[in-house]
Each structure stands twice: as structure tokens, then as C-alpha cells.
Design a protein around this motif. Structure first.
Motif, mmCIF file in Angstrom:
data_model
loop_
_atom_site.group_PDB
_atom_site.id
_atom_site.type_symbol
_atom_site.label_atom_id
_atom_site.label_comp_id
_atom_site.label_asym_id
_atom_site.label_seq_id
_atom_site.Cartn_x
_atom_site.Cartn_y
_atom_site.Cartn_z
ATOM 1 N N UNK A 140 0.847 -1.188 0.000
ATOM 2 C CA UNK A 140 0.000 0.000 0.000
ATOM 3 C C UNK A 140 0.881 1.237 0.000
ATOM 4 N N UNK A 141 0.460 2.252 -0.726
ATOM 5 C CA UNK A 141 1.219 3.501 -0.726
ATOM 6 C C UNK A 141 0.644 4.472 0.296
ATOM 7 N N UNK A 142 1.540 5.211 0.933
ATOM 8 C CA UNK A 142 1.174 6.210 1.924
ATOM 9 C C UNK A 142 1.733 7.556 1.494
ATOM 10 N N UNK A 143 0.864 8.560 1.428
ATOM 11 C CA UNK A 143 1.303 9.931 1.179
ATOM 12 C C UNK A 143 1.372 10.632 2.518
ATOM 13 N N UNK A 144 2.581 11.026 2.924
ATOM 14 C CA UNK A 144 2.805 11.570 4.257
ATOM 15 C C UNK A 144 3.589 12.876 4.165
ATOM 16 N N UNK A 145 2.903 13.981 4.438
ATOM 17 C CA UNK A 145 3.558 15.294 4.431
ATOM 18 C C UNK A 145 4.426 15.519 3.194
ATOM 19 N N UNK A 146 3.869 15.203 2.023
ATOM 20 C CA UNK A 146 4.569 15.502 0.780
ATOM 21 C C UNK A 146 5.519 14.433 0.292
ATOM 22 N N UNK A 147 5.578 13.272 0.955
ATOM 23 C CA UNK A 147 6.435 12.178 0.518
ATOM 24 C C UNK A 147 5.598 10.906 0.374
ATOM 25 N N UNK A 148 5.995 10.066 -0.574
ATOM 26 C CA UNK A 148 5.321 8.782 -0.762
ATOM 27 C C UNK A 148 6.162 7.661 -0.148
ATOM 28 N N UNK A 149 5.488 6.795 0.615
ATOM 29 C CA UNK A 149 6.139 5.638 1.222
ATOM 30 C C UNK A 149 5.450 4.379 0.706
ATOM 31 N N UNK A 150 6.207 3.360 0.401
ATOM 32 C CA UNK A 150 5.648 2.073 0.029
ATOM 33 C C UNK A 150 5.620 1.183 1.263
#
Length: 284
Positions: free
Chosen positions: A65-75
Motif C-alpha cells: 500500500x502507498x502512503x502519502x505523508x507530508x509531501x512524501x510517498x512511502x511504500x
């Protein structure tokens, strides 16, 4: 073991309300007000994230799942755990029907037991067993202190596993502009944060500031500031240490009337009513 944990997590019933007060009754700086729930399946990607004053531990039990966190994408890989800190704007992107996430939200004053910010840890047999024990105790309505101890052990285990792991897979946006704006906003919520002030602070035009922040975070700059002020106010209203006038000033409102009006628009009740409700919940 991951499949067994997934099977148990799927039996969780949805809570009647998120972020309710569930104190353990002890005066220790350990995880408190613990709530477990799940999210899964395919869902549309909304244009805005969530912001609140609680820690949120995401355990990914399904598809990546992808997470958009404060302007950054995390896998978020299958079998990974990722901790979101308070006041971070976050949006989980459910683009696969097999996505299934176990969420553990809590409050804690002491950060020494927490995994490093913006890092992930892969679950191992020990941490999976801890999660299964926590799930079992939560479903059996165990004593709140027992939940606190189990979550403390789990967080400590994840912290150690994070230290051994390499850096979390991060996919930066084309620029890292938004995190700097977010940091400035969170450090100056007690001050005026107009568009002209922020544009001057970051040496950028008003229109460019609005566009870049929206593109990187999925939420408008004005809405982010409004949510952040209200979230900070909710935190202080829960603590009972400051009066309404002090909270209004801390959150950047020019008057109690302006604070009450903004709070009522977002929470559908006045600050005083919210505080009274939280006190009643804690007594119960």
C-alpha cells in the motif's frame, strides 16, 4: 504466522467512534487511550489526508500500500509496520482490493520507546506473536493496563527491528517543498499564517505556494492550517491544563469568539462542550 494474524484481524468489529478516550487509569508515560481497527479493500483516492493528535501504528497485512505523508510517498510492504506521528498529514492509497491494514492508534508522552519517525520495520515471529496477543486481549476487553503493557512491548520490539533495517523505502515527490512548509506551520500555529506571510517566508509567489502545497500533500494550504489549529486545540482541551482563552491564543485565534466559531464548524460543538464530553468519557 502472518496469515493467522490476518485471520484474527479480519474478525475485528468497527468501533462506534474513533479517537475515544480509553485511559488505563495509571499515571505513567506509556501508551494510553488505545484503539484497534482495520481498513481494507479498494477505495477511491480522496483529495485530502487526515491530521490528528494521536500516534497511528499501521500494520500492513495485505497487498503493498502507498502512503502519502507530508509531501512524501512511502511504500508499505506486506508484513511491515509504520508509525505515523501526531499532526502529520497522511493519506493511505487503496489501489488494490487485497490491501488490508491493522491500525493501532494511541497517545503517549514519552517518545523513547517509539520507532524512528518515517521508518518501517518488517514483522518477525516475535512481533507477530505480540500483535496476536494484543488483538486477543483487545477483543476480550482486557484491562486497559494490560493493553498498555502489550503495546509497549510491541513498540519496543519494532524500535529494535527498525534500527536493524535499512532506511524505509521512500519515494520523494519532485520536490521536498511541502515538508518545510508543514514544519513551519506546526511551529507557528500560535501566530498569523496568512498566505502573504508564508509566501514571503519561503520566497515564492502566492499562487505557486498554493499550487505546490496542494500537489504534494493532496490538501489545500488553508485547510491544512485550519485542521492543524483545531487538532492542537482538541489536544489541549483534553489535557484540562489551560482555559479556553489560553487555548485560543495558543492555536492562533484572535478571540474566544473566533475560536469557538471555527471549532464548532469542524467538530459540530463548542470547545466547552467538547471538553465536557471528554471529561464525561474519562469518568466512564
Amino acid at each position: 504466522m502472518l496469515k493467522r494474524l490476518l485471520k484474527q484481524a479480519r474478525t475485528l468489529e468497527a468501533p462506534p467512534a474513533l479517537f475515544v478516550n480509553r485511559p488505563n487509569g495509571y499515571d505513567f508515560d506509556l501508551p494510553d487511550n488505545i484503539l484497534l481497527f482495520t481498513r481494507g479493500g479498494l477505495s477511491p483516492v480522496r483529495g485530502q489526508g487526515a491530521i490528528h493528535h494521536r500516534h497511528l501504528l499501521n500494520v500492513n497485512l495485505g497487498a503493498p500500500c502507498q502512503l502519502l505523508l507530508d509531501g512524501h510517498r512511502f511504500l508499505l510492504e506486506t508484513g511491515s509496520a509504520f508509525l505515523i506521528y501526531p499532526y502529520e498529514n497522511h493519506l493511505f492509497m487503496h489501489t488494490d482490493e487485497n490491501i488490508f491494514r491493522l491500525m493501532i492508534t494511541f497517545e503517549v508522552k514519552r517518545s523513547g520507546i517509539l520507532p524512528e519517525r518515517h521508518s518501517s520495520a518488517m514483522l518477525n515471529p516475535e512481533s507477530i506473536q505480540m500483535l496476536m496477543n494484543l488483538l486477543k486481549m483487545y477483543r476480550n476487553q482486557a484491562r486497559r493496563w494490560d493493553l498498555t503493557l502489550l503495546l509497549t512491548l510491541l513498540l519496543s520490539r519494532l524500535q529494535q527491528d527498525t534500527e536493524k533495517d535499512s532506511a524505509s523505502p521512500v519515494f520523494p515527490e519532485s520536490s521536498s517543498f511541502a515538508p518545510h512548509v508543514v514544519k513551519y506551520i506546526m511551529n507557528h500555529l500560535d501566530q498569523e499564517l496568512g498566505l502573504d506571510i508564508l509566501a514571503k517566508q519561503f520566497h515564492i509567489s502566492r499562487s505557486h505556494l498554493r499550487r505546490r502545497f496542494q500537489e504534494e500533500t493532496g490538501i489545500s494550504l488553508g485547510e491544512y492550517i485550519r485542521r492543524s489549529r483545531i487538532t492542537k486545540a482538541m489536544y489541549h482541551l483534553n489535557q484540562k491544563e489551560k482555559n479556553i482563552s489560553e487555548i485560543a491564543e495558543l492555536c492562533g485565534y484572535s478571540s474566544i469568539q473566533a475560536f469557538s466559531r471555527a471549532f464548532r464548524e469542524k467538530i459540530s460543538m463548542t470547545p466547552l462542550a467538547y471538553r465536557a464530553k471528554q471529561i464525561a468519557l474519562k469518568r466512564n
